[in-house]
Design an enzyme around this catalytic site. Structure first.
Site, PDB file in Angstrom:
ATOM      1  CG  HIS A  81      -2.080  -0.899   1.100  1.00 51.65           C
ATOM      2  ND1 HIS A  81      -3.196  -0.797   1.884  1.00 51.65           N
ATOM      3  CD2 HIS A  81      -2.317  -1.933   0.257  1.00 51.65           C
ATOM      4  CE1 HIS A  81      -4.068  -1.735   1.538  1.00 51.65           C
ATOM      5  NE2 HIS A  81      -3.549  -2.436   0.553  1.00 51.65           N
TER       6      HIS A  81
ATOM      7  CE1 TYR B 217      -5.127   3.831   9.092  1.00 52.61           C
ATOM      8  CE2 TYR B 217      -5.746   3.728  11.404  1.00 52.61           C
ATOM      9  CZ  TYR B 217      -4.944   3.313  10.364  1.00 52.61           C
ATOM     10  OH  TYR B 217      -3.962   2.380  10.599  1.00 52.61           O
TER      11      TYR B 217
ATOM     12  N   PRO C  85      -3.988   0.060  18.995  1.00 56.51           N
ATOM     13  CG  PRO C  85      -5.835  -1.249  18.418  1.00 56.51           C
ATOM     14  CD  PRO C  85      -5.196  -0.563  19.575  1.00 56.51           C
TER      15      PRO C  85
ATOM     16  CE  LYS D  49       4.485   3.171  13.656  1.00 50.80           C
ATOM     17  NZ  LYS D  49       4.129   2.524  12.382  1.00 50.80           N
TER      18      LYS D  49
ATOM     19  CE1 TYR E 277      -1.101   3.854   9.789  1.00 53.08           C
ATOM     20  CE2 TYR E 277       0.056   2.594   8.106  1.00 53.08           C
ATOM     21  CZ  TYR E 277      -1.027   2.761   8.954  1.00 53.08           C
ATOM     22  OH  TYR E 277      -2.027   1.817   8.960  1.00 53.08           O
TER      23      TYR E 277
HETATM   24  P1  RFL Z   1       2.084 -12.128  21.254  1.00 53.77           P
HETATM   25  O1  RFL Z   1       1.682 -12.155  19.825  1.00 53.77           O
HETATM   26  O2  RFL Z   1       1.042 -11.853  22.270  1.00 53.77           O
HETATM   27  O3  RFL Z   1       2.775 -13.538  21.561  1.00 53.77           O
HETATM   28  C1  RFL Z   1       3.033 -13.981  22.859  1.00 53.77           C
HETATM   29  C2  RFL Z   1       3.040 -15.496  22.850  1.00 53.77           C
HETATM   30  O4  RFL Z   1       3.361 -15.981  24.148  1.00 53.77           O
HETATM   31  C3  RFL Z   1       2.460 -17.011  24.500  1.00 53.77           C
HETATM   32  N1  RFL Z   1       2.395 -17.076  25.969  1.00 53.77           N
HETATM   33  C4  RFL Z   1       3.022 -18.010  26.714  1.00 53.77           C
HETATM   34  N2  RFL Z   1       3.789 -19.050  26.378  1.00 53.77           N
HETATM   35  C5  RFL Z   1       4.268 -19.836  27.381  1.00 53.77           C
HETATM   36  N3  RFL Z   1       3.986 -19.614  28.701  1.00 53.77           N
HETATM   37  C6  RFL Z   1       3.221 -18.584  29.067  1.00 53.77           C
HETATM   38  N4  RFL Z   1       2.932 -18.376  30.363  1.00 53.77           N
HETATM   39  C7  RFL Z   1       2.707 -17.722  28.060  1.00 53.77           C
HETATM   40  N5  RFL Z   1       1.916 -16.621  28.077  1.00 53.77           N
HETATM   41  C8  RFL Z   1       1.742 -16.244  26.806  1.00 53.77           C
HETATM   42  C9  RFL Z   1       1.165 -16.615  23.828  1.00 53.77           C
HETATM   43  O5  RFL Z   1       0.284 -17.717  23.652  1.00 53.77           O
HETATM   44  C10 RFL Z   1       1.674 -16.065  22.508  1.00 53.77           C
HETATM   45  O6  RFL Z   1       1.787 -17.060  21.514  1.00 53.77           O
HETATM   46  O7  RFL Z   1       3.261 -11.092  21.519  1.00 53.77           O
HETATM   47  P2  RFL Z   1       4.473 -10.613  20.561  1.00 53.77           P
HETATM   48  O8  RFL Z   1       5.154 -11.794  19.955  1.00 53.77           O
HETATM   49  O9  RFL Z   1       5.238  -9.633  21.375  1.00 53.77           O
HETATM   50  O10 RFL Z   1       3.763  -9.861  19.342  1.00 53.77           O
HETATM   51  C11 RFL Z   1       3.098  -8.641  19.541  1.00 53.77           C
HETATM   52  C12 RFL Z   1       1.900  -8.521  18.592  1.00 53.77           C
HETATM   53  O11 RFL Z   1       1.116  -9.704  18.691  1.00 53.77           O
HETATM   54  C13 RFL Z   1       1.037  -7.294  18.893  1.00 53.77           C
HETATM   55  O12 RFL Z   1       1.833  -6.202  19.251  1.00 53.77           O
HETATM   56  C14 RFL Z   1       0.168  -6.884  17.676  1.00 53.77           C
HETATM   57  O13 RFL Z   1      -0.768  -7.870  17.340  1.00 53.77           O
HETATM   58  C15 RFL Z   1      -0.557  -5.574  17.962  1.00 53.77           C
HETATM   59  N6  RFL Z   1      -1.443  -5.169  16.865  1.00 53.77           N
HETATM   60  C16 RFL Z   1      -0.936  -4.584  15.715  1.00 53.77           C
HETATM   61  N7  RFL Z   1       0.377  -4.414  15.549  1.00 53.77           N
HETATM   62  C17 RFL Z   1       0.885  -3.910  14.388  1.00 53.77           C
HETATM   63  O14 RFL Z   1       2.109  -3.751  14.247  1.00 53.77           O
HETATM   64  N8  RFL Z   1       0.072  -3.574  13.321  1.00 53.77           N
HETATM   65  C18 RFL Z   1      -1.274  -3.712  13.400  1.00 53.77           C
HETATM   66  O15 RFL Z   1      -1.955  -3.463  12.412  1.00 53.77           O
HETATM   67  C19 RFL Z   1      -1.835  -4.202  14.639  1.00 53.77           C
HETATM   68  N9  RFL Z   1      -3.150  -4.351  14.759  1.00 53.77           N
HETATM   69  C20 RFL Z   1      -2.830  -5.380  16.963  1.00 53.77           C
HETATM   70  C21 RFL Z   1      -3.665  -4.942  15.898  1.00 53.77           C
HETATM   71  C22 RFL Z   1      -3.392  -6.014  18.059  1.00 53.77           C
HETATM   72  C23 RFL Z   1      -4.746  -6.197  18.128  1.00 53.77           C
HETATM   73  N10 RFL Z   1      -5.249  -6.880  19.244  1.00 53.77           N
HETATM   74  C24 RFL Z   1      -6.088  -8.032  19.128  1.00 53.77           C
HETATM   75  C25 RFL Z   1      -4.674  -6.639  20.541  1.00 53.77           C
HETATM   76  C26 RFL Z   1      -5.027  -5.100  15.951  1.00 53.77           C
HETATM   77  C27 RFL Z   1      -5.577  -5.703  17.082  1.00 53.77           C
HETATM   78  C28 RFL Z   1      -7.075  -5.796  17.135  1.00 53.77           C
HETATM   79  C1  PHB Z   2      -5.536  -4.482  10.725  1.00 57.50           C
HETATM   80  O1  PHB Z   2      -5.569  -4.693   9.501  1.00 57.50           O
HETATM   81  O2  PHB Z   2      -5.823  -5.367  11.548  1.00 57.50           O
HETATM   82  C2  PHB Z   2      -5.139  -3.155  11.238  1.00 57.50           C
HETATM   83  C3  PHB Z   2      -4.734  -2.176  10.351  1.00 57.50           C
HETATM   84  C4  PHB Z   2      -4.371  -0.920  10.833  1.00 57.50           C
HETATM   85  C5  PHB Z   2      -4.420  -0.661  12.184  1.00 57.50           C
HETATM   86  C6  PHB Z   2      -4.824  -1.649  13.069  1.00 57.50           C
HETATM   87  C7  PHB Z   2      -5.178  -2.902  12.602  1.00 57.50           C
HETATM   88  O3  PHB Z   2      -4.094   0.569  12.648  1.00 57.50           O
END
Ligand code: RFL
Ligand code: PHB
Length: 395
Positions: A75, A204, A296, A300, A387
């Site tokens: 994008h 957005y 989110p 980031k 971004y």
């Molecule tokens: P994770 O992905 O939470 O992975 C942690 C892992 O540890 C396991 N775990 C354990 N394992 C053993 N023993 C225990 N006691 C444990 N406790 C936990 C878990 O099962 C899991 O597998 O952390 P990590 O690797 O630091 O990754 C971080 C990302 O997942 C997170 O920052 C992003 O998903 C945030 N986020 C977004 N980030 C972006 O860069 N771009 C985005 O567009 C974006 N959109 C989002 C998001 C997060 C969202 N939610 C659901 C919070 C959109 C949403 C809706």
């Molecule tokens: C997504 O595609 O899940 C998404 C995209 C942009 C954001 C957050 C989540 O800022």
């Protein structure tokens, strides 16, 4: 009880833990990874979707970007929509050629798990009762149960990649850490829908009824979010109500229509900013969501996790190849500079785009922010460079 040894014990097989294991392998450093969920669960957990320029480049350069390059969507910008009008922010033009890749986090996770297993990497899924011990000594250990058997792995270092609710951060004495936190008074209701995205790039949208975001996972699958209460009850949101609310919040005077389709997944996420300082204690290092959370809106979280991993892998390489500890000692300081800039940007995006609190003065300021950002090239460039991702730290 089974006892074994490794160089780096990694807790968690999310993006941070998996990428760390992969980069360490490329440096010839051995690791064992323990994850309390199943492989299937990790590969299906729908979360982030936006990869910064540098994140996509790092995955490609280290040999795990083949499918991302084929299936990821490049994008060149985003749309900010307010007062029923869309404004395009053109990333390459404002950042000297940079763009973002829309590719689901679970796809990154699948690719990394496949690469680790193909390289003979050890990931133990479904482990129970993980504890970390002896972080202040030279041989910290991981203790857990796997397939009914108690195991202890003695390590040189432990990487806490176990997310916000993991066990690593709480195992550091509370008086050694300083916590900074902001809980937002809203959440996101997110859906996946089987319908072609209604826009070529993310939208957005700020609207009187609240924020909405249109994103996507593929040319056939849309990902949409609605601002809601952090404790929103999903039972109150049948599919029809979700589409109706999205239609209102994306309403525009332009010739544009939001296409609807079957909803295949729904969830509510609360929003917070959270940082722990420092991100290390003895030989335990925290990476990704274990150390920091962003709301989110700035996309980031995953990208910050990748940036931490990059710094930590280089620090470990310097340690094992040249016996140097300087980068390990500075790990937290190096990462936190980027973390706080991402917290700042995510906070700004969140406040500017969401509605709430009933503070009318603040609402006017947020509208003025959007008016300014879409009317000034300097302000637009500031948004764009954050971004697509600030340059990686020199290490
Ligand atoms: P994770 O992905 O939470 O992975 C942690 C892992 O540890 C396991 N775990 C354990 N394992 C053993 N023993 C225990 N006691 C444990 N406790 C936990 C878990 O099962 C899991 O597998 O952390 P990590 O690797 O630091 O990754 C971080 C990302 O997942 C997170 O920052 C992003 O998903 C945030 N986020 C977004 N980030 C972006 O860069 N771009 C985005 O567009 C974006 N959109 C989002 C998001 C997060 C969202 N939610 C659901 C919070 C959109 C949403 C809706
Ligand atoms: C997504 O595609 O899940 C998404 C995209 C942009 C954001 C957050 C989540 O800022």
């Amino acid at each position: 009880m089974k006892r074994s040894k490794t160089q780096v014990g990694i807790v968690g097989a999310g993006p941070a833990g998996l990428l760390l294991a992969h980069l360490l392998h490329l440096h010839g450093i051995e690791s064992v990874q323990v994850e309390n969920r199943s492989r299937n669960y990790c590969e299906r957990r729908i979360r982030a979707g936006v990869l910064e320029h540098g994140t996509a480049e790092l995955l490609a350069e280290t040999g795990v970007g083949e499918r991302m390059k084929r299936e990821g969507l490049i994008h060149h910008g985003i749309y900010l929509r307010f007062r029923r009008k869309s404004h395009h922010i053109n990333f390459p033009e404002l950042t000297g050629g940079k763009s973002i890749t829309v590719y689901g986090q679970h796809e990154v996770v699948k690719d990394l798990i496949a690469a680790r297993l193909a390289a003979g990497g050890r990931i133990l899924f479904g482990v129970e009762d993980v504890t970390v011990e002896g972080m202040k000594g030279k041989a910290p250990s991981l203790r857990f149960r796997h397939a009914g058997e108690e195991q202890v792995i003695s390590c040189d270092f432990i990487a806490g990649c176990d997310g916000f609710h993991g066990v690593c951060r709480p195992s550091i004495p509370a008086n050694e850490l300083r916590v900074y936190e902001e809980v937002y008074p809203f959440g996101w209701l997110g859906i996946l829908a089987r319908v072609a995205p209604s826009s070529d790039e993310l939208i957005y949208s700020r609207h009187e009824r609240g924020f909405a975001l249109l994103s996507m996972r593929s040319p056939q699958v849309s990902r949409l979010y609605l601002q809601c209460s952090p404790e929103e009850d999903l039972a109150r949101w049948p599919d029809g109500r979700i589409w109706q609310e999205l239609q209102e919040r994306f309403a525009t005077e332009e010739k544009w229509k939001l296409k609807e389709g079957p909803i295949t997944q729904k969830g509510v996420t609360a929003m917070r900013g959270f940082v722990v300082e420092p991100m290390q204690y003895g030989r335990l290092f925290l990476l990704g969501d274990a150390a920091h959370i962003v709301p989110p809106t700035g996309a980031k979280g995953l990208n910050l996790a990748v940036a931490d991993v990059r710094v930590f892998a280089r620090a470990l390489d310097a340690f094992y190849t040249h016996g140097k500890t300087e980068l390990l000692e500075r790990y937290s300081e190096i990462c936190l500079r980027r973390v706080w800039k991402a917290e700042r940007f995510s906070n700004w995006m969140t406040r500017t785009l969401h509605l709430g609190g009933g503070d009318e003065y603040a609402e006017r300021i947020h509208e003025a922010e959007l008016d300014y950002v879409t009317g000034s090239r300097a302000a637009m460039a500031a948004l764009a460079e954050n971004y697509v991702g600030l340059p990686f730290e020199e290490v």
